[in-house]
Design a protein around this motif. Structure first.
Motif, PDB file in Angstrom:
ATOM      1  N   VAL A   1       0.862  -1.175   0.000  1.00 52.57           N
ATOM      2  CA  VAL A   1       0.000   0.000   0.000  1.00 52.57           C
ATOM      3  C   VAL A   1       0.902   1.230   0.000  1.00 52.57           C
ATOM      4  O   VAL A   1       1.606   1.493   0.969  1.00 52.57           O
ATOM      5  N   VAL A   2       0.878   1.966  -1.104  1.00 49.19           N
ATOM      6  CA  VAL A   2       1.699   3.171  -1.244  1.00 49.19           C
ATOM      7  C   VAL A   2       0.774   4.369  -1.365  1.00 49.19           C
ATOM      8  O   VAL A   2      -0.173   4.356  -2.149  1.00 49.19           O
ATOM      9  N   VAL A   3       1.057   5.385  -0.572  1.00 50.81           N
ATOM     10  CA  VAL A   3       0.334   6.649  -0.688  1.00 50.81           C
ATOM     11  C   VAL A   3       1.390   7.725  -0.943  1.00 50.81           C
ATOM     12  O   VAL A   3       2.455   7.720  -0.327  1.00 50.81           O
ATOM     13  N   HIS A   4       1.121   8.592  -1.899  1.00 49.99           N
ATOM     14  CA  HIS A   4       2.078   9.645  -2.247  1.00 49.99           C
ATOM     15  C   HIS A   4       1.872  10.835  -1.317  1.00 49.99           C
ATOM     16  O   HIS A   4       1.521  11.941  -1.742  1.00 49.99           O
ATOM     17  N   THR A   5       2.101  10.537  -0.055  1.00 49.92           N
ATOM     18  CA  THR A   5       1.960  11.487   1.043  1.00 49.92           C
ATOM     19  C   THR A   5       3.068  11.169   2.034  1.00 49.92           C
ATOM     20  O   THR A   5       3.198  10.015   2.443  1.00 49.92           O
ATOM     21  N   PRO A   6       3.870  12.117   2.435  1.00 48.04           N
ATOM     22  CA  PRO A   6       4.951  11.814   3.383  1.00 48.04           C
ATOM     23  C   PRO A   6       4.437  11.603   4.807  1.00 48.04           C
ATOM     24  O   PRO A   6       3.351  12.060   5.164  1.00 48.04           O
ATOM     25  N   ALA A   7       5.245  10.926   5.599  1.00 48.41           N
ATOM     26  CA  ALA A   7       4.933  10.724   7.021  1.00 48.41           C
ATOM     27  C   ALA A   7       5.838  11.619   7.863  1.00 48.41           C
ATOM     28  O   ALA A   7       6.308  11.226   8.925  1.00 48.41           O
ATOM     29  N   TYR A   8       6.103  12.798   7.338  1.00 49.22           N
ATOM     30  CA  TYR A   8       6.933  13.765   8.051  1.00 49.22           C
ATOM     31  C   TYR A   8       6.551  15.169   7.592  1.00 49.22           C
ATOM     32  O   TYR A   8       6.002  15.355   6.500  1.00 49.22           O
ATOM     33  N   ASP A   9       6.816  16.137   8.442  1.00 46.25           N
ATOM     34  CA  ASP A   9       6.552  17.532   8.127  1.00 46.25           C
ATOM     35  C   ASP A   9       7.712  18.343   8.685  1.00 46.25           C
ATOM     36  O   ASP A   9       7.965  18.315   9.899  1.00 46.25           O
ATOM     37  N   ASP A  10       8.456  19.015   7.817  1.00 47.48           N
ATOM     38  CA  ASP A  10       9.646  19.793   8.221  1.00 47.48           C
ATOM     39  C   ASP A  10      10.623  18.948   9.034  1.00 47.48           C
ATOM     40  O   ASP A  10      11.168  19.391  10.049  1.00 47.48           O
ATOM     41  N   GLY A  11      10.801  17.698   8.604  1.00 42.93           N
ATOM     42  CA  GLY A  11      11.765  16.815   9.255  1.00 42.93           C
ATOM     43  C   GLY A  11      11.264  16.115  10.505  1.00 42.93           C
ATOM     44  O   GLY A  11      11.963  15.295  11.083  1.00 42.93           O
ATOM     45  N   THR A  12      10.037  16.398  10.933  1.00 42.36           N
ATOM     46  CA  THR A  12       9.467  15.760  12.112  1.00 42.36           C
ATOM     47  C   THR A  12       8.463  14.700  11.678  1.00 42.36           C
ATOM     48  O   THR A  12       7.591  14.972  10.845  1.00 42.36           O
ATOM     49  N   ALA A  13       8.593  13.501  12.245  1.00 40.66           N
ATOM     50  CA  ALA A  13       7.687  12.408  11.884  1.00 40.66           C
ATOM     51  C   ALA A  13       6.252  12.729  12.279  1.00 40.66           C
ATOM     52  O   ALA A  13       5.991  13.191  13.381  1.00 40.66           O
ATOM     53  N   THR A  14       5.319  12.467  11.351  1.00 44.63           N
ATOM     54  CA  THR A  14       3.896  12.604  11.662  1.00 44.63           C
ATOM     55  C   THR A  14       3.278  11.234  11.904  1.00 44.63           C
ATOM     56  O   THR A  14       2.205  11.125  12.479  1.00 44.63           O
ATOM     57  N   TYR A  15       3.966  10.186  11.436  1.00 45.63           N
ATOM     58  CA  TYR A  15       3.571   8.807  11.733  1.00 45.63           C
ATOM     59  C   TYR A  15       4.851   8.006  11.951  1.00 45.63           C
ATOM     60  O   TYR A  15       5.725   7.967  11.090  1.00 45.63           O
ATOM     61  N   ASP A  16       4.945   7.384  13.101  1.00 39.45           N
ATOM     62  CA  ASP A  16       6.129   6.590  13.440  1.00 39.45           C
ATOM     63  C   ASP A  16       5.720   5.552  14.478  1.00 39.45           C
ATOM     64  O   ASP A  16       5.731   5.832  15.674  1.00 39.45           O
ATOM     65  N   PRO A  17       5.309   4.354  14.019  1.00 41.09           N
ATOM     66  CA  PRO A  17       4.863   3.343  14.983  1.00 41.09           C
ATOM     67  C   PRO A  17       6.001   2.914  15.907  1.00 41.09           C
ATOM     68  O   PRO A  17       7.175   3.009  15.537  1.00 41.09           O
ATOM     69  N   ARG A  18       5.642   2.443  17.070  1.00 38.87           N
ATOM     70  CA  ARG A  18       6.639   2.006  18.050  1.00 38.87           C
ATOM     71  C   ARG A  18       7.479   0.865  17.500  1.00 38.87           C
ATOM     72  O   ARG A  18       8.688   0.835  17.669  1.00 38.87           O
ATOM     73  N   VAL A  19       6.819  -0.093  16.810  1.00 40.03           N
ATOM     74  CA  VAL A  19       7.518  -1.241  16.217  1.00 40.03           C
ATOM     75  C   VAL A  19       7.115  -1.309  14.743  1.00 40.03           C
ATOM     76  O   VAL A  19       5.952  -1.592  14.439  1.00 40.03           O
ATOM     77  N   ASP A  20       8.054  -1.072  13.840  1.00 43.62           N
ATOM     78  CA  ASP A  20       7.738  -1.038  12.406  1.00 43.62           C
ATOM     79  C   ASP A  20       7.117  -2.340  11.907  1.00 43.62           C
ATOM     80  O   ASP A  20       6.195  -2.328  11.099  1.00 43.62           O
ATOM     81  N   ALA A  21       7.633  -3.478  12.368  1.00 43.21           N
ATOM     82  CA  ALA A  21       7.162  -4.781  11.889  1.00 43.21           C
ATOM     83  C   ALA A  21       5.745  -5.099  12.349  1.00 43.21           C
ATOM     84  O   ALA A  21       5.071  -5.942  11.759  1.00 43.21           O
TER      85      ALA A  21
END
Length: 183
Positions: A105-125
């Motif tokens: 699932v790819v969305v052409h939307t970043p998970a960051y804003d000005d270098g700060t993560a807007t989505y960052d799960p605790r465990v990627d897997a």
């Protein structure tokens, strides 16, 4: 003789009513899907930020939702498809997934804003807990790079799916991926 028939009719009626009460609506009525398993993509401007990834269970399908902030539904750009192996954005490293099929699932939307993560799960897997789901086996965060964010979805089998983009909440949109329990 009529007493035996009457008793049999009463027992049969009670058994039918009890059985009907225990069936879920999905098992009582067939889950008809006109979905397929071919890639679904929509190229648009993209934009906004990815803020959350979540999942839900329904009678006929499991649902993955990507919450996007600061973008209208009409501008959402995505690519959802079965792949041999999901690759991590930026590095290209494989993202191992449980299940017999990998849905990227790819969305052409970043998970960051000005270098700060807007989505960052605790465990990627294990970005979203999907234990006990009928179709989903694993949701893994495959990172965000150059305005593109990828989620790997381990699925029980190559099953039909549909992609929908919804407005809201607020000034955002939702990319919704439903994967059917059966063909």
């Amino acid at each position: 003789m009529s007493t035996i028939r009457t008793r049999a009719a009463v027992v049969l009626t009670a058994a039918t009513a009890a059985l009907g009460a225990t069936l879920s609506p999905a098992s009582a009525a067939a889950c008809g899907t006109a979905w397929g398993s071919l890639p679904e993509a929509l190229a648009d401007r993209g934009g906004g930020t990815l803020d959350d990834v979540r999942a839900g269970r329904h009678d006929c399908y499991d649902r993955l939702v990507l919450d996007l902030d600061g973008i209208d539904a009409a501008d959402v750009s995505y690519d959802v498809r079965y792949v041999g192996r999901v690759a991590q954005d930026g590095s290209g490293r494989p993202v191992p997934l449980r299940g017999a099929a990998d849905l990227q699932v790819v969305v052409h939307t970043p998970a960051y804003d000005d270098g700060t993560a807007t989505y960052d799960p605790r465990v990627d897997a294990e970005a979203v807990a999907v234990g006990g789901y009928r179709t989903f086996r694993q949701v893994a965060w495959a990172q965000s790079f150059e305005g593109r964010s990828t989620v790997g979805l381990g699925v029980r089998a190559r099953l039909p799916f549909r992609v929908t983009v919804l407005d809201g909440p607020g000034d955002g949109a939702r990319l919704v991926v439903d994967v059917a329990h059966t063909w």
